[in-house]
Design a protein around this motif. Structure first.
Motif, PDB file in Angstrom:
ATOM      1  N   THR A   1      47.633  75.169  38.895  1.00 27.53           N
ATOM      2  CA  THR A   1      48.681  74.160  38.953  1.00 27.53           C
ATOM      3  C   THR A   1      49.971  74.735  39.530  1.00 27.53           C
ATOM      4  N   PHE A   2      50.272  75.970  39.122  1.00 23.17           N
ATOM      5  CA  PHE A   2      51.496  76.604  39.603  1.00 23.17           C
ATOM      6  C   PHE A   2      51.471  76.772  41.117  1.00 23.17           C
TER       7      PHE A   2
ATOM      8  N   GLU B   1      54.317  80.071  30.998  1.00 23.82           N
ATOM      9  CA  GLU B   1      53.106  79.905  30.187  1.00 23.82           C
ATOM     10  C   GLU B   1      52.025  80.893  30.608  1.00 23.82           C
ATOM     11  N   ILE B   2      51.951  81.127  31.919  1.00 23.21           N
ATOM     12  CA  ILE B   2      50.982  82.103  32.416  1.00 23.21           C
ATOM     13  C   ILE B   2      51.358  83.501  31.934  1.00 23.21           C
TER      14      ILE B   2
ATOM     15  N   LEU C   1      55.561  76.437  33.821  1.00 28.49           N
ATOM     16  CA  LEU C   1      54.164  76.796  34.083  1.00 28.49           C
ATOM     17  C   LEU C   1      54.019  78.302  34.279  1.00 28.49           C
ATOM     18  N   TYR C   2      54.927  78.856  35.042  1.00 29.62           N
ATOM     19  CA  TYR C   2      54.890  80.295  35.296  1.00 29.62           C
ATOM     20  C   TYR C   2      55.050  81.078  33.994  1.00 29.62           C
TER      21      TYR C   2
ATOM     22  N   ASN D   1      46.526  76.842  34.557  1.00 31.31           N
ATOM     23  CA  ASN D   1      47.971  76.952  34.770  1.00 31.31           C
ATOM     24  C   ASN D   1      48.285  77.633  36.106  1.00 31.31           C
TER      25      ASN D   1
END
Length: 372
Positions: free
Chosen positions: A221-222, A249-250, A246-247, A218
């Motif tokens: 990808t971010f 999720e991290i 995404l952020y 993640n």
């Protein structure tokens, strides 16, 4: 030593085509006006002098072109120097033209009526100075004609220099704005990266390798998504939301029990254009001041809607709004500066504690669909 005058930076130049058109325009106007005056006043031999006047006018065009070339050589000098040169060169040009005029009408192809009129004028005024006096007298009259064209040319060249300077100023302003936008865009909160790396390290040390691997994926990808995009270009709000998910999720790995993200995006707003990563500092603030210090679940809500010709995007949380209000304000200032650089006064950012608890930051920016 070069002067600090802007003329050294922006030369006073006029396109050759424009200069030639101005020269032709001046002389055509002269030829037509003198011919009409001769016809209206019924001067003796007026029609017999048309060919002489045409040849003399061609010489005048040539002399004016030489005057133009001389002034063009001084295009990098100050306006004061160019004005002084214009007056000096005009005197020389007027004398040369007056000489050609005399030779044409009195020596090469004299006209009886014209010669009689000149002789009578000399007799009446008792002037026996000969050709030199006649040439000087005509040169004085023609001096103002050439000065008029020179002033017109200098006005054109100065206007061109001003326009060039304005274009250069606009280019530099745009370059400065682009640099500012890039700098603001690349101000990714280093605490996010450090905290993420610490979380990955903790997952690895505790044996949760799959969670650590997912977090690394993640994170990769971010950063690939956020840093690969052109900083000065806008993105659809839907793409911005995808990056922020995404952020989140991290960050959810760090706060699995406390972080509760939600999104309320009006379909009409999903394709609207926004500056890339414009929501990043706002969500970082919500996590830093709302989620991190809390001992209970905190909801972070990202909502967007269309109001008339404006797009309104809000990032809110129900954490401790007092701590957010007492922050350094770096994130909010970054967002405000980016909005100002991109939209000027057309966009606004308002932020503060919510009456029901927590903190909210709201962006209002012009609604654009085709710019991203």
């Amino acid at each position: 030593m070069p002067s600090a005058n802007t003329s050294h930076d922006t030369p006073f130049t006029v396109q050759p085509r424009v200069a030639m058109l101005s020269i032709l325009g001046f002389w055509i106007f002269y030829y037509v006006s003198i011919t009409l005056r001769s016809w209206i006043m019924d001067y003796p031999g007026a029609w017999h002098m048309l060919d002489n006047r045409a040849w003399v006018s061609l010489f005048g065009i040539g002399f004016t072109y030489l005057l133009y070339r001389a002034l063009r050589l001084l295009c990098h000098h100050t306006l004061r120097v160019r004005v002084a040169a214009a007056f000096l060169f005009s005197a020389i040009t007027a004398t040369a033209y007056s000489t050609v005029n005399y030779l044409s009408f009195y020596v090469v192809d004299p006209k009886p009526a014209e010669m009689e009129r000149a002789a009578q004028a000399q007799a009446d005024e008792k002037k026996q100075d000969g050709p030199a006096h006649l040439i000087a007298e005509n040169a004085l009259s023609w001096y103002f004609f050439f000065v008029s064209w020179s002033v017109f040319y200098l006005a054109l060249s100065y206007a061109g220099a001003v326009r060039a300077s304005e274009r250069e100023t606009a280019r530099l302003r745009a370059a400065a704005q682009t640099a500012e936008i890039r700098a603001l865009r690349y101000q990714v909160n280093p605490h996010f990266l450090f905290n993420t790396l610490n979380s990955i390290s903790s997952l690895v040390m505790s044996g949760k390798r799959e969670d650590a691997e997912a977090m690394i994926l993640n994170l990769s990808t971010f950063f690939r998504t956020s840093l690969a995009a052109e900083p000065t270009e806008d993105v659809p709000l839907a793409d911005e939301i995808a990056v922020q998910k995404l952020y989140l999720e991290i960050e959810a790995v760090r706060f699995p029990e406390r972080l509760r993200p939600s999104f309320e995006i009006d379909p009409a707003a999903a394709n609207a254009c926004v500056p890339g990563l414009i929501l990043q500092p706002l969500i970082e603030n919500a996590i830093k001041y709302g989620v991190a210090p809390a001992r209970r679940p905190v909801q972070i809500c990202v909502s967007a809607r269309v109001i008339g010709d404006m797009l309104e995007v809000t990032v809110s949380d129900d954490g401790d709004g007092a701590k957010a209000a007492n922050g350094t304000g770096v994130g909010l200032r970054n967002v405000h500066d980016r909005l100002t650089a991109r939209f000027g006064e057309a966009a606004t950012l308002t932020a503060g504690k919510r009456s029901e608890g927590g903190f909210a930051a709201t962006l209002r920016l012009p609604l654009v669909y085709n710019g991203c």
